[in-house]
Design an enzyme around this catalytic site. Sequence first.
Site, PDB file in Angstrom:
ATOM      1  N   CYS A 219       0.838  -1.194   0.000  1.00 53.12           N
ATOM      2  CA  CYS A 219       0.000   0.000   0.000  1.00 53.12           C
ATOM      3  C   CYS A 219       0.877   1.250   0.000  1.00 53.12           C
ATOM      4  O   CYS A 219       2.065   1.201   0.325  1.00 53.12           O
ATOM      5  CB  CYS A 219      -0.939  -0.001   1.209  1.00 53.12           C
ATOM      6  SG  CYS A 219      -0.158   0.401   2.768  1.00 53.12           S
ATOM      7  N   ALA A 240       6.646  -1.963  -4.549  1.00 53.97           N
ATOM      8  CA  ALA A 240       6.739  -1.232  -3.283  1.00 53.97           C
ATOM      9  C   ALA A 240       5.698  -0.116  -3.194  1.00 53.97           C
ATOM     10  O   ALA A 240       4.924   0.108  -4.134  1.00 53.97           O
ATOM     11  CB  ALA A 240       8.146  -0.668  -3.120  1.00 53.97           C
ATOM     12  N   HIS A 241       5.709   0.609  -2.087  1.00 63.06           N
ATOM     13  CA  HIS A 241       4.673   1.601  -1.821  1.00 63.06           C
ATOM     14  C   HIS A 241       4.772   2.785  -2.782  1.00 63.06           C
ATOM     15  O   HIS A 241       5.839   3.214  -3.157  1.00 63.06           O
ATOM     16  CB  HIS A 241       4.708   2.091  -0.377  1.00 63.06           C
ATOM     17  CG  HIS A 241       6.021   2.574   0.100  1.00 63.06           C
ATOM     18  ND1 HIS A 241       7.062   1.735   0.396  1.00 63.06           N
ATOM     19  CD2 HIS A 241       6.486   3.807   0.366  1.00 63.06           C
ATOM     20  CE1 HIS A 241       8.080   2.441   0.812  1.00 63.06           C
ATOM     21  NE2 HIS A 241       7.779   3.702   0.792  1.00 63.06           N
ATOM     22  N   ASN A 242       3.603   3.268  -3.184  1.00 64.89           N
ATOM     23  CA  ASN A 242       3.471   4.450  -4.034  1.00 64.89           C
ATOM     24  C   ASN A 242       3.985   4.269  -5.460  1.00 64.89           C
ATOM     25  O   ASN A 242       4.168   5.240  -6.186  1.00 64.89           O
ATOM     26  CB  ASN A 242       4.160   5.666  -3.398  1.00 64.89           C
ATOM     27  CG  ASN A 242       3.473   6.104  -2.118  1.00 64.89           C
ATOM     28  OD1 ASN A 242       3.760   5.576  -1.055  1.00 64.89           O
ATOM     29  ND2 ASN A 242       2.545   7.035  -2.210  1.00 64.89           N
ATOM     30  N   SER A 260       7.830   4.515  -4.951  1.00 63.60           N
ATOM     31  CA  SER A 260       7.522   5.747  -5.679  1.00 63.60           C
ATOM     32  C   SER A 260       7.993   5.765  -7.124  1.00 63.60           C
ATOM     33  O   SER A 260       7.929   6.800  -7.787  1.00 63.60           O
ATOM     34  CB  SER A 260       8.098   6.973  -4.953  1.00 63.60           C
ATOM     35  OG  SER A 260       7.530   7.086  -3.661  1.00 63.60           O
TER      36      SER A 260
END
Lengths: 344, 344, 344
Positions: A219, A240-242, A260
């Site tokens: 998330c 991974a996140h974002n 990201s």
Amino acid sequence: MEFSAIQIATFLSGTVEGDPEVKVYNVAKIEEGAPGMLSFLANPKYSQYLYTTQSSIVLINNDFELQGEVAATLIRVPDAYAAFAQLLGLYQQFIQSKTGVSSLSFISKDASYGDDVYIGEFAFIGDRVKIGDRVKIYPQAYIGDDVVIGDDTVIYAGAKLYAQTVVGKCCVLHSGCVIGADGFGFAPQEDGSYRKIPQIGNVVLGDNVEIGANTCVDCATMGSTRIQDGVKLDNLIQIAHNVELGKNTAIAAQTGVSGSTKLGSNCIIGGQVGFAGHINVADGTKIGAQSGVLGNVKKEGEELMGSPAMKLKDFLRMSVYMKNIEKLVKRVDELEKRLNEKQQ
Amino acid sequence: MEFSAIQIATFLSGTVEGDPEVKVYNVAKIEEGAPGMLSFLANPKYSQYLYTTQSSIVLINNDFELQGEVAATLIRVPDAYAAFAQLLGLYQQFIQSKTGVSSLSFISKDASYGDDVYIGEFAFIGDRVKIGDRVKIYPQAYIGDDVVIGDDTVIYAGAKLYAQTVVGKCCVLHSGCVIGADGFGFAPQEDGSYRKIPQIGNVVLGDNVEIGANTCVDCATMGSTRIQDGVKLDNLIQIAHNVELGKNTAIAAQTGVSGSTKLGSNCIIGGQVGFAGHINVADGTKIGAQSGVLGNVKKEGEELMGSPAMKLKDFLRMSVYMKNIEKLVKRVDELEKRLNEKQQ
Amino acid sequence: MEFSAIQIATFLSGTVEGDPEVKVYNVAKIEEGAPGMLSFLANPKYSQYLYTTQSSIVLINNDFELQGEVAATLIRVPDAYAAFAQLLGLYQQFIQSKTGVSSLSFISKDASYGDDVYIGEFAFIGDRVKIGDRVKIYPQAYIGDDVVIGDDTVIYAGAKLYAQTVVGKCCVLHSGCVIGADGFGFAPQEDGSYRKIPQIGNVVLGDNVEIGANTCVDCATMGSTRIQDGVKLDNLIQIAHNVELGKNTAIAAQTGVSGSTKLGSNCIIGGQVGFAGHINVADGTKIGAQSGVLGNVKKEGEELMGSPAMKLKDFLRMSVYMKNIEKLVKRVDELEKRLNEKQQ
């Protein structure tokens, strides 16, 4: 399940050459054929097997010209491979026609679901979950609170969707995938320990997304990790996140995308590739297996390879030079020797 | 859930500039703000967005000097980022306030658990398991016989803990992680087959350990595989039998540590790294992504990269030379040509 | 559980030196011994610990000659290591002696199983599944329709077997492994999207196969993905559709084998290795960790390393040259300087 040549030809709008009543009950590659099997011939490389195959029925292209006697019954169609895929799809739909809501599942009284769903044994459906029509949720899947799942999506046994995940229509999520676990975010403290940075975002999957077995999509810290329509992820991938993955991008097994990073649409990424965090990769980029992408890829449609990744042709040329580095050293040895001799 | 600026400022001991009654119900990055959102400004790079953000409330540092008009209500605090993290933590605690023991779980009559625990549907708790206070065990988790779990630990849906695993306090184990599966140990036999070496040890996790989704930590052949206090493991990591990870070491996704290797404390390991077996890595070592560590790292605090791993600055220098190897070959070509010309 | 030296010696057909009544309740490495522990001494490197160990009993070889006083009771056997492994195996069998079919499992009325099986809580057994004698299926495992499982196989908690998987005898499948998920096959469409190619084959595992935690073996597009007798797979491995792994091949963690590739028998593959698709690798091939195998390996018994993989000795030699590439550049600098000076 048995089907006759004439039944299959009728379904495919094809024409039969040979015994229209011969029956098949399964499929096989043309070179591994056996009585009762249906095969197809699309790639000319395999033409030789048409005359020797044991299969009872072979699908071939309308324009294929026979070079000898064929024992099998032929069904002629415009595109033998497409017709075969159509049959396989039908077969798969048939064997996966699970329906009904098991009394051994747990469904929160606040959750809702559409028509013709399948919810298997020991599946968990949390509070305020919304499930569309014809969704299949296999046994032991976990659907956390506030998850939304679009029509016609299939969630296989034991897949785990953390709270607030959004899944589009016609997606396939395989066993063991984990969608929406916490991003890996920790703030270093003065004593060398880490303080967890709360990860309160979610994951949003578009339509027609496929997530492989044991693949993880974390998330977002805030906001959403986004997987756009048509993305295909193989097994054991880390997102991974974002992260954002653009439309129709396909990624092979065991690749990892750091936090990201944004991949454009229609990228094709090999297996075991690593992407650094916070980079942008242009639409249509192709990355070879085991590469490491450390910086932005700005030009669309480039083919990259290596760790760190460079243009494929540069990588190939560098590989040849490296493989021959011993020869280069020997040439320098020789040059030094010659120069020394001259100077004596 | 809605909160007013004055409520938030009171909780954070901050001061309000603007409308104290404006309400927010969620958070957003300052550059992605919208009415009803709370944002923060900590990094000066983002200062420009303060004057245009649509967010209703922005947390800023006490010492931040405004350069223009701001539409949002401001809450001034000593450290805007820390204050924001505090709010997120509160929010996360709130949404994760699961409690109660589901009647659809299975708990061995020999198992025991403390106060205020959550044990979700279809969770399995084996014989003689001891669970501390305020532990949360989500649905479908598996807690094998004789496992011990410390206070305040969270075990997410479908995590699997083999028999005899020991977990400390305040740990977080994400979905799909497998703790205590057999180490990969086989004795080759004369006929080419393998005989399994029984793996009868266990895994011991310290306090404040985080284990990512689908990460595997194998049990020791004998004794314990040990993960010390404060270790943070990302997703899809492999920790083999008899490994030891020192305090506060952090490892990114898809890295693998082979059998009996010991990493010191406060190491920072990138993604997709591989460690050979039976090696020791000193405290504070940093390893770049995709590296391969084949031997001991004796000096503390070194930064290594490459496969095989070398000092980061050596790796970077070597990379440049390798990238330019074609030029080097051309220079040798030229030298040979000049020398040949001279000798004619 | 406690055992006396004389009980253990009788079981092993060994001879006791020292107190035959001393009791042990667990095992430890000889260098980490403690009262109540049993250790063994097989590797001469550890002989020194025999004279200082705190363990109560030590197994040693018949022909070992004491060089000093030993406090522990000794049990002499022909092969101390083999005897120890025998004890461990007995111990492991004892602690894993789960039996019985849980009333909290789900078993299709069309499924069948043999004598003395264990089927744990929340396990799912699908239609027409056939389970042999003494099979253990731990809680939350998923056994899809038409799966066949041979005698004495162990399926750990939460392992997932898709429909039609065939598992041989005496196999061990660890938690979180996924057997038979769809192969990664998609036909690119003109609009840039992908159409799923139905994956209607299955996975066939031979006898004595071990599958590590969270390892994935995809089903074949048609026909079978085949893992032959005695294959050992570590954790987090990816085996793609239509792959074949020959008898007694062992693969370390996080390696990936792409579609339709065939590995011979008795291969030994390191961790984090990648194999391209549609290649053949000869019997007895050894591949070093993190290698990338792009083409066929035709000669049996070769040792390869690197990405792309080459003969181990070529790889090692190339690595040395690469590490010293800066020196080579400096030598070329010097040659150019000397030649320029001469020409002035």
